[in-house]
Design an enzyme around this catalytic site. Sequence first.
Site, mmCIF file in Angstrom:
data_model
loop_
_atom_site.group_PDB
_atom_site.id
_atom_site.type_symbol
_atom_site.label_atom_id
_atom_site.label_comp_id
_atom_site.label_asym_id
_atom_site.label_seq_id
_atom_site.Cartn_x
_atom_site.Cartn_y
_atom_site.Cartn_z
ATOM 1 N N ILE A 17 0.834 -1.197 0.000
ATOM 2 C CA ILE A 17 0.000 0.000 0.000
ATOM 3 C C ILE A 17 0.877 1.259 0.000
ATOM 4 C CG2 ILE A 17 -0.348 0.454 2.482
ATOM 5 C CD1 ILE A 17 -3.421 0.453 1.741
ATOM 6 N N ALA A 18 2.045 1.187 0.621
ATOM 7 C CA ALA A 18 3.002 2.287 0.558
ATOM 8 C C ALA A 18 3.543 2.432 -0.860
ATOM 9 C CB ALA A 18 4.140 2.049 1.548
ATOM 10 N N ARG A 39 11.205 0.391 9.667
ATOM 11 C CA ARG A 39 11.821 -0.025 10.923
ATOM 12 C C ARG A 39 13.287 -0.393 10.744
ATOM 13 N NH1 ARG A 39 6.998 -3.948 12.913
ATOM 14 N NH2 ARG A 39 6.969 -4.303 10.666
ATOM 15 N N TYR A 60 10.603 5.410 12.259
ATOM 16 C CA TYR A 60 9.482 6.317 12.031
ATOM 17 C C TYR A 60 9.747 7.674 12.674
ATOM 18 C CZ TYR A 60 7.072 1.912 10.927
ATOM 19 O OH TYR A 60 6.712 0.702 10.394
ATOM 20 N N HIS A 81 -1.449 1.801 13.537
ATOM 21 C CA HIS A 81 -1.672 3.215 13.223
ATOM 22 C C HIS A 81 -1.559 4.129 14.436
ATOM 23 C CE1 HIS A 81 -4.139 2.362 9.283
ATOM 24 N NE2 HIS A 81 -2.871 2.025 9.207
ATOM 25 N N LYS A 99 -6.989 3.593 5.889
ATOM 26 C CA LYS A 99 -8.127 2.896 6.497
ATOM 27 C C LYS A 99 -7.649 1.495 6.882
ATOM 28 C CE LYS A 99 -8.631 -0.207 3.367
ATOM 29 N NZ LYS A 99 -8.422 -1.608 3.720
ATOM 30 N N ASP A 178 -10.777 -4.487 6.920
ATOM 31 C CA ASP A 178 -10.009 -4.458 5.684
ATOM 32 C C ASP A 178 -10.893 -4.181 4.468
ATOM 33 O OD1 ASP A 178 -7.105 -4.974 4.994
ATOM 34 O OD2 ASP A 178 -8.091 -6.191 3.469
#
Length: 328
Positions: A17-18, A39, A60, A81, A99, A178
Amino acid sequence: MIQNGILRVGIIGTGWIAEKAAITLNGLTECEAYAVGSRTLEKAEAFANKWNIVRAYGSYGELIADPDVDLIYVGTPHSHHYDVTRAALLAGKPCLVEKAFMANARQTEEILAIAHEQKVFLAEAIWTRYQPVVTIVRNLISSGRIGTPRLVTATLGYSMGDKPRIMRPDLCGGALLDLGVYALNFVRMFFPADIVSIDSQCVKSKTGMDLTNAITIVLKDGILANVQSSAACVGDNIGVIAGTEGNLIIDNINNPQKITVNGPNRTFVETIQVPQQITGYEYQFLACREALMEGLLEPREMPHDETLYIMQLMDGLRQKWGVRYPMD
């Protein structure tokens, strides 16, 4: 402060998704994939090299501390999140959070409260809310093309096998957060009336997560909605808004490309194609850019109250099904 009109985005996470976010940003002139945080530095650097990103960080926190990042896109699993969004907001960094926004409504309330207290922009990245198809469908409904809406149906299903993010409670597994979140938003973004009653059923995995669910909602304005989501089968993913004089068929509630307008007796009237897109993600980044330039603290397309309302709905459904996460 957005310099030269270009929104510099820092991406948290290096998953698929990134990657989709990076592809989208690389296709925009108003926004830039400026930094990525992971990370490990190795993962961040590999991601940055692949997608032509200027800065890579092995934590992060380092990305959050970068003064040149205008907006942080949180692209980790929804189970993760809360902590990164909280840290970013407390550092004064605007956030666009994938989301499902958080694991539950309690986390959502806490994060929204921090954003309000800090007066920092915050948005949920439920991409369908930002797409131009929303305005197209709303205009079709309000113009009376299908008469008075009475029934909404929507299904979203993908055969996901034993993916950890679906099967594991600690990753907020199940179909609802999801996939079902899209079906609920499909109803809410066109028909935001109060709910009179809601009923549901689900089939659970051996790990106690909802694999397939069905939800029936009766709204105060007389509309009934039947929505389903599944992580165990290939769904048709179609949404239908049925009225007294016709219906609208949306080809894919997860990323609509085509609307079919039918008249009485299901007679075909026309097909409406949505504008050509990069990935469909561009609209949420552009909305954030516009909101930040206007000094807003939330996007018009997905207000904070609506984000919280959806999370509360999903909490209620999970409670009925006995689907629990460690963070509950």
